[in-house]
Motif scaffolding. Structure first.
Motif, PDB file in Angstrom:
ATOM      1  N   PHE A   1      -5.278   1.288  -2.115  1.00 55.35           N
ATOM      2  CA  PHE A   1      -6.475   1.239  -1.278  1.00 55.35           C
ATOM      3  C   PHE A   1      -7.088  -0.164  -1.260  1.00 55.35           C
ATOM      4  O   PHE A   1      -7.607  -0.611  -0.233  1.00 55.35           O
ATOM      5  CB  PHE A   1      -7.502   2.257  -1.759  1.00 55.35           C
ATOM      6  N   ILE A   2      -7.034  -0.860  -2.391  1.00 56.21           N
ATOM      7  CA  ILE A   2      -7.577  -2.219  -2.437  1.00 56.21           C
ATOM      8  C   ILE A   2      -6.843  -3.135  -1.462  1.00 56.21           C
ATOM      9  O   ILE A   2      -7.450  -4.023  -0.841  1.00 56.21           O
ATOM     10  CB  ILE A   2      -7.512  -2.788  -3.874  1.00 56.21           C
TER      11      ILE A   2
ATOM     12  N   LEU B   1      -0.632   7.447   4.891  1.00 54.84           N
ATOM     13  CA  LEU B   1       0.387   6.396   4.913  1.00 54.84           C
ATOM     14  C   LEU B   1       0.827   6.051   6.330  1.00 54.84           C
ATOM     15  O   LEU B   1       1.235   4.928   6.599  1.00 54.84           O
ATOM     16  CB  LEU B   1       1.598   6.817   4.076  1.00 54.84           C
ATOM     17  N   SER B   2       0.767   7.032   7.223  1.00 56.14           N
ATOM     18  CA  SER B   2       1.187   6.777   8.606  1.00 56.14           C
ATOM     19  C   SER B   2       0.203   5.875   9.346  1.00 56.14           C
ATOM     20  O   SER B   2       0.536   5.292  10.376  1.00 56.14           O
ATOM     21  CB  SER B   2       1.337   8.099   9.371  1.00 56.14           C
ATOM     22  N   THR B   3      -1.014   5.764   8.828  1.00 56.00           N
ATOM     23  CA  THR B   3      -2.044   4.983   9.502  1.00 56.00           C
ATOM     24  C   THR B   3      -2.353   3.676   8.790  1.00 56.00           C
ATOM     25  O   THR B   3      -3.163   2.886   9.271  1.00 56.00           O
ATOM     26  CB  THR B   3      -3.351   5.798   9.628  1.00 56.00           C
ATOM     27  N   PHE B   4      -1.719   3.448   7.629  1.00 56.06           N
ATOM     28  CA  PHE B   4      -1.899   2.186   6.924  1.00 56.06           C
ATOM     29  C   PHE B   4      -0.825   1.206   7.369  1.00 56.06           C
ATOM     30  O   PHE B   4       0.364   1.460   7.226  1.00 56.06           O
ATOM     31  CB  PHE B   4      -1.792   2.372   5.409  1.00 56.06           C
ATOM     32  N   ASN B   5      -1.259   0.098   7.900  1.00 58.15           N
ATOM     33  CA  ASN B   5      -0.336  -0.939   8.308  1.00 58.15           C
ATOM     34  C   ASN B   5      -1.068  -2.268   8.250  1.00 58.15           C
ATOM     35  O   ASN B   5      -2.138  -2.409   8.847  1.00 58.15           O
ATOM     36  CB  ASN B   5       0.187  -0.683   9.739  1.00 58.15           C
ATOM     37  N   GLU B   6      -0.536  -3.218   7.532  1.00 59.02           N
ATOM     38  CA  GLU B   6      -1.238  -4.498   7.340  1.00 59.02           C
ATOM     39  C   GLU B   6      -1.449  -5.245   8.646  1.00 59.02           C
ATOM     40  O   GLU B   6      -2.351  -6.058   8.771  1.00 59.02           O
ATOM     41  CB  GLU B   6      -0.452  -5.370   6.361  1.00 59.02           C
ATOM     42  N   SER B   7      -0.633  -4.933   9.640  1.00 59.11           N
ATOM     43  CA  SER B   7      -0.800  -5.614  10.934  1.00 59.11           C
ATOM     44  C   SER B   7      -1.823  -4.946  11.819  1.00 59.11           C
ATOM     45  O   SER B   7      -2.165  -5.447  12.876  1.00 59.11           O
ATOM     46  CB  SER B   7       0.551  -5.664  11.665  1.00 59.11           C
TER      47      SER B   7
ATOM     48  N   THR C   1       0.825  -1.207   0.000  1.00 62.53           N
ATOM     49  CA  THR C   1       0.000   0.000   0.000  1.00 62.53           C
ATOM     50  C   THR C   1       0.855   1.250   0.000  1.00 62.53           C
ATOM     51  O   THR C   1       0.584   2.196  -0.759  1.00 62.53           O
ATOM     52  CB  THR C   1      -0.916   0.022   1.246  1.00 62.53           C
ATOM     53  N   HIS C   2       1.885   1.283   0.817  1.00 57.60           N
ATOM     54  CA  HIS C   2       2.738   2.463   0.916  1.00 57.60           C
ATOM     55  C   HIS C   2       3.442   2.756  -0.406  1.00 57.60           C
ATOM     56  O   HIS C   2       3.491   3.909  -0.848  1.00 57.60           O
ATOM     57  CB  HIS C   2       3.757   2.257   2.034  1.00 57.60           C
ATOM     58  N   TRP C   3       3.955   1.729  -1.040  1.00 61.14           N
ATOM     59  CA  TRP C   3       4.662   1.927  -2.302  1.00 61.14           C
ATOM     60  C   TRP C   3       3.702   2.283  -3.438  1.00 61.14           C
ATOM     61  O   TRP C   3       4.030   3.105  -4.303  1.00 61.14           O
ATOM     62  CB  TRP C   3       5.469   0.680  -2.652  1.00 61.14           C
ATOM     63  N   PHE C   4       2.513   1.693  -3.446  1.00 62.39           N
ATOM     64  CA  PHE C   4       1.529   2.027  -4.482  1.00 62.39           C
ATOM     65  C   PHE C   4       1.117   3.497  -4.378  1.00 62.39           C
ATOM     66  O   PHE C   4       1.062   4.216  -5.383  1.00 62.39           O
ATOM     67  CB  PHE C   4       0.288   1.134  -4.353  1.00 62.39           C
TER      68      PHE C   4
ATOM     69  N   SER D   1     -13.581   7.940  -9.686  1.00 62.82           N
ATOM     70  CA  SER D   1     -14.727   7.488  -8.887  1.00 62.82           C
ATOM     71  C   SER D   1     -14.398   6.180  -8.169  1.00 62.82           C
ATOM     72  O   SER D   1     -14.730   6.003  -6.997  1.00 62.82           O
ATOM     73  CB  SER D   1     -15.953   7.305  -9.780  1.00 62.82           C
ATOM     74  N   ILE D   2     -13.743   5.264  -8.889  1.00 61.27           N
ATOM     75  CA  ILE D   2     -13.326   4.002  -8.265  1.00 61.27           C
ATOM     76  C   ILE D   2     -12.297   4.279  -7.176  1.00 61.27           C
ATOM     77  O   ILE D   2     -12.328   3.675  -6.099  1.00 61.27           O
ATOM     78  CB  ILE D   2     -12.760   3.037  -9.325  1.00 61.27           C
ATOM     79  N   MET D   3     -11.382   5.214  -7.449  1.00 64.96           N
ATOM     80  CA  MET D   3     -10.381   5.583  -6.451  1.00 64.96           C
ATOM     81  C   MET D   3     -11.046   6.085  -5.181  1.00 64.96           C
ATOM     82  O   MET D   3     -10.693   5.694  -4.061  1.00 64.96           O
ATOM     83  CB  MET D   3      -9.451   6.648  -7.025  1.00 64.96           C
ATOM     84  N   PHE D   4     -12.036   6.950  -5.340  1.00 68.43           N
ATOM     85  CA  PHE D   4     -12.751   7.500  -4.187  1.00 68.43           C
ATOM     86  C   PHE D   4     -13.465   6.398  -3.411  1.00 68.43           C
ATOM     87  O   PHE D   4     -13.383   6.324  -2.181  1.00 68.43           O
ATOM     88  CB  PHE D   4     -13.747   8.554  -4.675  1.00 68.43           C
ATOM     89  N   TRP D   5     -14.121   5.489  -4.138  1.00 67.11           N
ATOM     90  CA  TRP D   5     -14.870   4.428  -3.464  1.00 67.11           C
ATOM     91  C   TRP D   5     -13.934   3.459  -2.744  1.00 67.11           C
ATOM     92  O   TRP D   5     -14.205   3.050  -1.615  1.00 67.11           O
ATOM     93  CB  TRP D   5     -15.737   3.666  -4.461  1.00 67.11           C
ATOM     94  N   THR D   6     -12.815   3.099  -3.379  1.00 67.06           N
ATOM     95  CA  THR D   6     -11.876   2.195  -2.707  1.00 67.06           C
ATOM     96  C   THR D   6     -11.251   2.869  -1.483  1.00 67.06           C
ATOM     97  O   THR D   6     -10.956   2.190  -0.490  1.00 67.06           O
ATOM     98  CB  THR D   6     -10.768   1.715  -3.663  1.00 67.06           C
ATOM     99  N   ALA D   7     -11.069   4.193  -1.541  1.00 72.34           N
ATOM    100  CA  ALA D   7     -10.571   4.910  -0.357  1.00 72.34           C
ATOM    101  C   ALA D   7     -11.583   4.810   0.780  1.00 72.34           C
ATOM    102  O   ALA D   7     -11.216   4.605   1.936  1.00 72.34           O
ATOM    103  CB  ALA D   7     -10.304   6.378  -0.702  1.00 72.34           C
TER     104      ALA D   7
END
Length: 217
Positions: free
Chosen positions: A94-95, A205-211, A55-58, A146-152
């Motif tokens: 986001f996915i 990005l600071s709040t996205f973490n797979e764990s 996610t971070h790299w994407f 629109s897809i970007m917004f919905w996946t967010a």
């Protein structure tokens, strides 16, 4: 200390570009236009946690294509293409954090309605102007953002959601002002919402973490 000053510096340089920098010469204007985005990318890198995920790299890649879009949007199709690729990477990021929620699912309905309405308005305007060649690229772009917004939304991450919403607002103002009807102070509205959108996406990005499981609405 630099990390805490970055948002303030980004804000100052964004306002400097929006309200002070003249449109000519073009190279001078473009330099100050992309400068806030360069700082936002640097800020995004500082938000990377130790446990980095795809996610971070994407999302970082999406930000990088956005700065290309900023520099080339004067050549509309080139800039639009760069932003389109950027949205593709945002969607991928986001996915990877997708969490099912009933509210998010229901929100897909107004998003779809608004997207179709914008497609109709812009298609009609482009036909009247004789710019039929832009219809397909514009429709593809509307679908992508629109897809970007919905996946967010489906990440349940408030920063990603807010950033994506502001991106929709910014691009809607830009498209309406460019193709449908002039909007007073359009440049200021477009860039204020745009820089804020990218900053909030970078901050997410600071709040996205797979764990760490996001809160499900």
């Amino acid at each position: 200390m630099i990390l805490y000053r970055s948002p303030i510096l980004i804000l100052i340089l964004s306002l400097f570009y929006i309200f002070i920098i003249p449109k000519e010469p073009l190279a001078f204007q473009l330099f100050f236009k992309v400068l806030p985005m360069a700082l936002i990318i640097g800020y995004a890198l500082n938000q990377f946690p130790k446990g980095k995920s795809k996610t971070h790299w994407f999302i970082l890649t999406g930000l990088s294509f956005s700065i290309i879009g900023d520099a080339t949007i004067h050549w509309f199709v080139i800039g639009l293409s760069a932003f389109l690729v950027g949205h593709f990477f945002y969607i991928l990021g986001f996915i990877k954090q997708f969490r099912f929620s009933k509210i998010g699912l229901l929100l897909s309905i107004p998003i779809a309605i608004y997207s179709v309405w914008m497609m109709f308005q812009l298609t009609e305007a482009l036909n009247k102007q004789g710019n039929q060649v832009l219809i397909i690229p514009v429709i593809i772009y509307i679908i992508a953002i629109s897809i970007m917004f919905w996946t967010a939304i489906m990440t349940s991450n408030k920063w990603a959601y807010l950033g994506s919403l502001l991106f929709i607002i910014s691009d809607s103002i830009l498209a309406w002002n460019m193709f449908v009807s002039p909007i007073s102070n359009a440049h200021q509205y477009i860039m204020l919402t745009y820089y804020a959108a990218q900053f909030f996406i970078a901050h997410s990005l600071s709040t996205f973490n797979e764990s760490r499981k996001p809160t499900v609405w």
